[in-house]
Design a protein around this motif. Structure first.
Motif, PDB file in Angstrom:
ATOM      1  N   PHE A 114     157.148  20.269  -9.702  1.00  0.00           N
ATOM      2  CA  PHE A 114     157.373  19.325  -8.608  1.00  0.00           C
ATOM      3  C   PHE A 114     158.701  18.596  -8.777  1.00  0.00           C
ATOM      4  CE2 PHE A 114     157.111  15.344  -6.329  1.00  0.00           C
ATOM      5  CZ  PHE A 114     156.690  15.772  -5.083  1.00  0.00           C
ATOM      6  N   GLU A 115     159.017  18.194  -9.997  1.00  0.00           N
ATOM      7  CA  GLU A 115     160.278  17.492 -10.260  1.00  0.00           C
ATOM      8  C   GLU A 115     161.469  18.390  -9.923  1.00  0.00           C
ATOM      9  OE1 GLU A 115     163.879  16.595 -12.072  1.00  0.00           O
ATOM     10  OE2 GLU A 115     162.623  18.118 -13.014  1.00  0.00           O
ATOM     11  N   ARG A 168     164.616  19.112  -2.126  1.00  0.00           N
ATOM     12  CA  ARG A 168     164.508  17.996  -1.176  1.00  0.00           C
ATOM     13  C   ARG A 168     165.859  17.588  -0.573  1.00  0.00           C
ATOM     14  NH1 ARG A 168     161.134  12.366  -1.969  1.00  0.00           N
ATOM     15  NH2 ARG A 168     161.018  11.903   0.265  1.00  0.00           N
ATOM     16  N   GLU A 211     161.697  18.563  -6.150  1.00  0.00           N
ATOM     17  CA  GLU A 211     162.154  17.285  -5.605  1.00  0.00           C
ATOM     18  C   GLU A 211     163.658  17.089  -5.837  1.00  0.00           C
ATOM     19  OE1 GLU A 211     160.380  12.868  -5.133  1.00  0.00           O
ATOM     20  OE2 GLU A 211     160.238  13.723  -7.157  1.00  0.00           O
ATOM     21  N   ARG A 212     164.139  17.481  -7.001  1.00  0.00           N
ATOM     22  CA  ARG A 212     165.548  17.291  -7.349  1.00  0.00           C
ATOM     23  C   ARG A 212     166.466  18.305  -6.656  1.00  0.00           C
ATOM     24  NH1 ARG A 212     167.502  19.761 -11.727  1.00  0.00           N
ATOM     25  NH2 ARG A 212     165.448  19.763 -12.704  1.00  0.00           N
ATOM     26  N   LEU A 257     151.188  17.128  -0.200  1.00  0.00           N
ATOM     27  CA  LEU A 257     152.098  16.563  -1.194  1.00  0.00           C
ATOM     28  C   LEU A 257     151.358  16.105  -2.452  1.00  0.00           C
ATOM     29  CD1 LEU A 257     155.038  15.791  -1.807  1.00  0.00           C
ATOM     30  CD2 LEU A 257     154.621  13.622  -0.645  1.00  0.00           C
ATOM     31  N   TRP A 259     159.224  19.344   2.723  1.00  0.00           N
ATOM     32  CA  TRP A 259     160.273  19.846   1.850  1.00  0.00           C
ATOM     33  C   TRP A 259     159.748  20.501   0.574  1.00  0.00           C
ATOM     34  CZ3 TRP A 259     159.881  17.527  -2.811  1.00  0.00           C
ATOM     35  CH2 TRP A 259     159.267  16.286  -2.852  1.00  0.00           C
ATOM     36  N   TRP A 260     158.564  20.191   0.106  1.00  0.00           N
ATOM     37  CA  TRP A 260     158.018  20.736  -1.132  1.00  0.00           C
ATOM     38  C   TRP A 260     157.405  22.118  -0.942  1.00  0.00           C
ATOM     39  CZ3 TRP A 260     155.906  17.116   1.934  1.00  0.00           C
ATOM     40  CH2 TRP A 260     154.632  17.355   2.428  1.00  0.00           C
ATOM     41  N   ARG A 315     152.052  17.388  -6.347  1.00  0.00           N
ATOM     42  CA  ARG A 315     152.434  16.442  -7.408  1.00  0.00           C
ATOM     43  C   ARG A 315     151.599  16.618  -8.673  1.00  0.00           C
ATOM     44  NH1 ARG A 315     153.503  11.723  -3.376  1.00  0.00           N
ATOM     45  NH2 ARG A 315     155.769  11.624  -3.490  1.00  0.00           N
TER      46      ARG A 315
END
Length: 173
Positions: A47-48, A55, A51-52, A37, A70-71, A41
């Motif tokens: 990554f954003e 995830r 994540e949005r 992770l 999840w990433w 990042r």
């Protein structure tokens, strides 16, 4: 950010092979491979997005590995990518297509789960897989998709049972 090229990759699908005369990927995918992770990042933009968008969906799935990591790209195939890592190009074919015709694609792309990937880059295998014999064998040993008469290439039924010549001494075959 030019660094994002490390994690943003072309994604080749069966539709790309069947519908684009150049077999170009029509989409891109963010792939953090099997990274931790903290390393993922380090690419804030991609990554954003993951994540949005990813995830929340992964939180709902049954597979524990998908929920907890999840990433990462969901359906990684380490053995496949290890087998093709040394190749600049690979032979691929859409699992479902009106034509049973292989093409060469760049091996440094993410390849859809709806593709048959042959871990070869040589012209001999390409010629064999492009032959009328292989096409006939594929149509004779595989069934259509449930939705119609489009052949559904099943590697275990077609490729693994297809008689192939023995390598000649000193050849790459």
């Amino acid at each position: 950010d030019p660094r994002n090229a490390d994690v943003v990759h072309r994604y080749v699908s069966g539709a790309d092979l069947n519908e684009d005369t150049q077999q170009r990927a029509s989409r891109f995918v963010i792939n953090f491979f099997d990274w931790a992770l903290d390393r993922a990042r380090q690419y804030p933009g991609p990554f954003e997005i993951v994540e949005r968008r990813v995830r929340p969906e992964r939180a709902k799935v049954n597979r524990k590995s998908h929920r907890e990591r999840w990433w990462t790209y969901g359906d990684r195939r380490p053995a496949l990518y290890e087998a093709i890592a040394r190749l600049d190009r690979v032979i691929v074919m859409a699992l479902a297509s009106r034509v049973v015709m292989p093409v060469f694609v760049d091996s440094r792309q993410v390849l859809s789960h709806r593709l048959v990937i042959f871990p070869y880059s040589d012209d001999a295998h390409f010629g064999l897989l492009s032959s009328a014999f292989h096409g006939w064998w594929a149509r004779s040993t595989t069934g259509p998709l449930a939705t119609g008469s489009v052949p559904n290439y099943a590697p275990s039924d077609v490729f693994l049972t297809f008689a192939q010549p023995e390598p000649q001494s000193g050849s790459s075959w």
